[in-house]
Design an enzyme around this catalytic site. Structure first.
Site, PDB file in Angstrom:
ATOM      1  N   GLY A   2      40.412 139.081  63.835  1.00  0.00           N
ATOM      2  CA  GLY A   2      41.919 139.423  64.436  1.00  0.00           C
ATOM      3  C   GLY A   2      42.731 138.683  64.167  1.00  0.00           C
ATOM      4  O   GLY A   2      42.803 137.874  63.169  1.00  0.00           O
ATOM      5  N   SER A  45      35.512 147.180  62.203  1.00  0.00           N
ATOM      6  CA  SER A  45      36.177 147.895  61.059  1.00  0.00           C
ATOM      7  C   SER A  45      36.697 146.935  59.906  1.00  0.00           C
ATOM      8  O   SER A  45      37.233 145.553  60.368  1.00  0.00           O
ATOM      9  CB  SER A  45      37.614 148.666  61.566  1.00  0.00           C
ATOM     10  OG  SER A  45      38.241 147.546  62.272  1.00  0.00           O
ATOM     11  N   ARG A  71      35.286 134.145  74.436  1.00  0.00           N
ATOM     12  CA  ARG A  71      34.867 134.050  75.798  1.00  0.00           C
ATOM     13  C   ARG A  71      33.351 133.634  75.883  1.00  0.00           C
ATOM     14  O   ARG A  71      32.512 133.991  75.224  1.00  0.00           O
ATOM     15  CB  ARG A  71      35.188 135.317  76.452  1.00  0.00           C
ATOM     16  CG  ARG A  71      36.524 135.845  76.739  1.00  0.00           C
ATOM     17  CD  ARG A  71      37.092 134.955  77.875  1.00  0.00           C
ATOM     18  NE  ARG A  71      38.485 135.348  78.195  1.00  0.00           N
ATOM     19  CZ  ARG A  71      39.723 135.093  77.559  1.00  0.00           C
ATOM     20  NH1 ARG A  71      39.699 133.949  76.772  1.00  0.00           N
ATOM     21  NH2 ARG A  71      40.822 135.136  77.902  1.00  0.00           N
ATOM     22  N   GLU A  90      32.937 129.634  84.579  1.00  0.00           N
ATOM     23  CA  GLU A  90      33.914 128.471  84.332  1.00  0.00           C
ATOM     24  C   GLU A  90      34.545 128.231  85.790  1.00  0.00           C
ATOM     25  O   GLU A  90      34.606 129.147  86.462  1.00  0.00           O
ATOM     26  CB  GLU A  90      34.945 128.871  83.233  1.00  0.00           C
ATOM     27  CG  GLU A  90      34.528 129.133  81.870  1.00  0.00           C
ATOM     28  CD  GLU A  90      35.591 129.359  80.903  1.00  0.00           C
ATOM     29  OE1 GLU A  90      36.710 129.390  81.290  1.00  0.00           O
ATOM     30  OE2 GLU A  90      35.118 129.375  79.525  1.00  0.00           O
ATOM     31  N   HIS A 142      37.975 125.004  78.129  1.00  0.00           N
ATOM     32  CA  HIS A 142      38.709 126.254  77.763  1.00  0.00           C
ATOM     33  C   HIS A 142      40.268 125.911  77.525  1.00  0.00           C
ATOM     34  O   HIS A 142      41.203 126.477  78.374  1.00  0.00           O
ATOM     35  CB  HIS A 142      38.607 127.029  79.054  1.00  0.00           C
ATOM     36  CG  HIS A 142      38.914 128.669  78.748  1.00  0.00           C
ATOM     37  ND1 HIS A 142      38.504 129.665  79.424  1.00  0.00           N
ATOM     38  CD2 HIS A 142      39.747 129.104  77.728  1.00  0.00           C
ATOM     39  CE1 HIS A 142      39.027 130.799  78.661  1.00  0.00           C
ATOM     40  NE2 HIS A 142      39.855 130.427  77.793  1.00  0.00           N
ATOM     41  N   GLY A 166      41.855 126.449  74.376  1.00  0.00           N
ATOM     42  CA  GLY A 166      42.297 126.891  73.196  1.00  0.00           C
ATOM     43  C   GLY A 166      43.803 127.167  72.928  1.00  0.00           C
ATOM     44  O   GLY A 166      44.171 126.682  72.046  1.00  0.00           O
TER      45      GLY A 166
HETATM   46  P1  NAP Z   1      42.333 140.485  68.186  1.00  0.00           P
HETATM   47  O1  NAP Z   1      43.571 140.228  67.417  1.00  0.00           O
HETATM   48  O2  NAP Z   1      42.605 141.604  69.165  1.00  0.00           O
HETATM   49  O3  NAP Z   1      41.150 140.367  67.676  1.00  0.00           O
HETATM   50  C1  NAP Z   1      40.037 140.506  67.846  1.00  0.00           C
HETATM   51  C2  NAP Z   1      39.032 140.798  66.935  1.00  0.00           C
HETATM   52  O4  NAP Z   1      37.612 141.043  67.246  1.00  0.00           O
HETATM   53  C3  NAP Z   1      39.493 142.171  65.969  1.00  0.00           C
HETATM   54  O5  NAP Z   1      39.614 141.902  64.775  1.00  0.00           O
HETATM   55  C4  NAP Z   1      38.525 143.050  66.438  1.00  0.00           C
HETATM   56  O6  NAP Z   1      38.006 143.910  65.228  1.00  0.00           O
HETATM   57  C5  NAP Z   1      37.129 142.232  66.669  1.00  0.00           C
HETATM   58  N1  NAP Z   1      35.908 142.735  67.406  1.00  0.00           N
HETATM   59  C6  NAP Z   1      36.264 143.404  68.463  1.00  0.00           C
HETATM   60  N2  NAP Z   1      35.027 143.782  68.897  1.00  0.00           N
HETATM   61  C7  NAP Z   1      34.190 143.447  68.034  1.00  0.00           C
HETATM   62  C8  NAP Z   1      32.621 143.558  67.956  1.00  0.00           C
HETATM   63  N3  NAP Z   1      32.050 144.170  68.792  1.00  0.00           N
HETATM   64  N4  NAP Z   1      31.959 143.075  66.920  1.00  0.00           N
HETATM   65  C9  NAP Z   1      32.646 142.458  65.985  1.00  0.00           C
HETATM   66  N5  NAP Z   1      34.269 142.298  66.107  1.00  0.00           N
HETATM   67  C10 NAP Z   1      34.675 142.792  67.071  1.00  0.00           C
HETATM   68  O7  NAP Z   1      42.456 139.151  69.370  1.00  0.00           O
HETATM   69  P2  NAP Z   1      42.898 137.670  69.160  1.00  0.00           P
HETATM   70  O8  NAP Z   1      44.207 137.531  69.778  1.00  0.00           O
HETATM   71  O9  NAP Z   1      42.547 137.237  67.964  1.00  0.00           O
HETATM   72  O10 NAP Z   1      42.003 136.783  70.414  1.00  0.00           O
HETATM   73  C11 NAP Z   1      40.499 137.158  70.266  1.00  0.00           C
HETATM   74  C12 NAP Z   1      39.990 136.702  71.628  1.00  0.00           C
HETATM   75  O11 NAP Z   1      39.822 135.098  71.660  1.00  0.00           O
HETATM   76  C13 NAP Z   1      40.655 136.952  72.944  1.00  0.00           C
HETATM   77  O12 NAP Z   1      40.205 138.386  73.150  1.00  0.00           O
HETATM   78  C14 NAP Z   1      40.154 135.973  73.796  1.00  0.00           C
HETATM   79  O13 NAP Z   1      38.878 136.288  74.765  1.00  0.00           O
HETATM   80  C15 NAP Z   1      39.781 134.782  72.767  1.00  0.00           C
HETATM   81  N6  NAP Z   1      40.958 133.569  73.207  1.00  0.00           N
HETATM   82  C16 NAP Z   1      40.214 132.489  73.768  1.00  0.00           C
HETATM   83  C17 NAP Z   1      41.174 131.409  73.957  1.00  0.00           C
HETATM   84  C18 NAP Z   1      40.929 130.118  74.452  1.00  0.00           C
HETATM   85  O14 NAP Z   1      41.587 129.424  75.230  1.00  0.00           O
HETATM   86  N7  NAP Z   1      39.527 129.759  74.042  1.00  0.00           N
HETATM   87  C19 NAP Z   1      42.665 131.625  73.566  1.00  0.00           C
HETATM   88  C20 NAP Z   1      43.092 132.889  73.056  1.00  0.00           C
HETATM   89  C21 NAP Z   1      42.483 133.908  72.918  1.00  0.00           C
HETATM   90  P3  NAP Z   1      37.490 145.258  65.184  1.00  0.00           P
HETATM   91  O15 NAP Z   1      37.963 146.009  66.551  1.00  0.00           O
HETATM   92  O16 NAP Z   1      37.552 146.072  64.155  1.00  0.00           O
HETATM   93  O17 NAP Z   1      35.943 145.153  65.682  1.00  0.00           O
END
Ligand code: NAP
Length: 322
Positions: A157, A180, A239, A268, A287, A289
């Site tokens: 994503g 996808s 997560r 956490e 945590h 990020g």
């Molecule tokens: P995003 O743009 O929505 O990207 C998420 C990606 O995961 C999408 O490409 C989605 O594609 C894929 N996905 C969803 N379900 C899946 C599955 N079952 N198997 C494989 N791929 C799957 O979100 P983002 O902004 O990149 O953020 C991603 C996550 O990072 C957040 O939800 C959050 O939990 C985490 N995060 C953590 C921190 C931290 O501080 N460590 C900071 C920011 C974000 P498809 O729908 O095509 O599968």
């Protein structure tokens, strides 16, 4: 007419509070480190038109059904696994998150964690501080190369793509798996779409960037770790819930994979007695990020703007869709 009431569940920037105070009655739980007690959150939610929440706040059906005035929950995170979206929809509450503004900051941290884990940087820092550096030796703290290796990104994503851009600079082969395929960006980013199994078999670095959902919960289990190379390094800054931590511990202890870099955990905060911290090959972060001063401020501003939009009868800027 009384002004709408906005409740903020943790201490945030004074400037952002002032921005909200120009339009609304604002109250804030003024602790920086401590989560607001559940009872107080329930009490404030019952009176609030808007909540500005943290990922540590459980916004569940009980809270949503007992908050008659609530119109918007603005979560200070891109992830929203702490919120019951179905219950929010049923109660006509708009949920917003903070996408995009944190993408590059989180990708920077994710790639730093990968580098720190591969090159054993925390161990090397301790080595000097503990006065263990007595001579140069050929294999002293020898880590794994990053350049020209294969990185497999699970969840390409926004953040996954930003991680891929960083991997390009290290001349890495970049594989990805999503539900996808994203054919339109593959050649520009230089990434190859593969099955989950293929990604596990072929990657030197497996990086998880999916949201936590019913589908991804516990996705990285013993069977999955067994399919990785025994030299593989697992990086998780999505997560904690996507990983079965007992299985990860066993996989690391038995040498099924080489190392892990973790920014997130199942429950956490973790304490210093967490089993994974006993392993030298684990690099753990609390945590952080998206935690840069610039980005956290932008996240607060975006959450506040979302509240302003909805309470003024407009459309949220970054709504979460079910
Ligand atoms: P995003 O743009 O929505 O990207 C998420 C990606 O995961 C999408 O490409 C989605 O594609 C894929 N996905 C969803 N379900 C899946 C599955 N079952 N198997 C494989 N791929 C799957 O979100 P983002 O902004 O990149 O953020 C991603 C996550 O990072 C957040 O939800 C959050 O939990 C985490 N995060 C953590 C921190 C931290 O501080 N460590 C900071 C920011 C974000 P498809 O729908 O095509 O599968």
């Amino acid at each position: 007419m009384t002004r709408p009431f906005v409740f903020i569940t943790r201490k945030i920037s004074d400037n952002v509070v002032s921005m909200l105070e120009q339009h609304f009655l604002v109250e804030m739980w003024c602790e920086e480190e401590e989560v607001i007690p559940r009872e107080l959150l329930m009490e404030k939610a019952k009176q609030a038109d808007a909540l500005l929440t943290m990922l540590t706040d459980k916004i569940d059906e009980e809270l949503l059904t007992q908050s008659p005035y609530l119109k918007v929950v603005a979560n200070l995170a891109v992830g929203y696994d702490n919120i019951d979206l179905e219950a929010a929809k049923k109660n006509n509450v708009t949920v917003t998150n903070t996408p995009d503004v944190l993408t590059d900051t989180t990708a920077d941290l994710t790639f730093s964690l990968l580098t720190a884990t591969a090159r054993r940087i925390p161990e090397a820092i301790d080595y000097i501080k503990d006065d263990q550096w007595k001579s140069w030796s050929p294999y002293m703290l020898a880590g794994s190369d990053i350049h020209h290796k294969t990185i497999g990104i699970v969840g390409l994503g926004n953040i996954g793509q930003a991680v891929a851009k960083r991997a390009t600079g290290f001349d890495m082969e970049i594989l990805y798996y999503n539900r996808s395929r994203k054919q339109d960006i593959e050649s520009e980013l230089g990434v190859k779409y593969v099955s989950f199994e293929d990604l596990l078999n072929r990657s030197d670095f497996v990086v998880c960037m999916t949201p936590l959902s019913k589908e991804t919960e516990g996705m990285f289990n013993r069977e999955v770790f067994k399919q990785m190379k025994d030299t593989a390094i697992f990086i998780n800054s999505s997560r904690g819930g996507v990983v079965n931590e007992e299985d990860l511990f066993k996989a690391l202890e038995s040498g099924e994979i080489k190392a892990a870099g973790l920014d997130v955990f199942q429950n956490e905060p973790i304490g210093a007695d967490h089993p994974l911290l006993t392993l030298d090959q684990v690099v753990a972060l609390p945590h952080i990020g998206s935690s840069s001063l610039e980005t956290r401020t932008e996240m607060m501003e975006l959450a506040a703007r979302n509240i302003k939009q909805v309470l003024n009868g407009g459309k949220a800027l970054t709504p979460v869709h079910i």
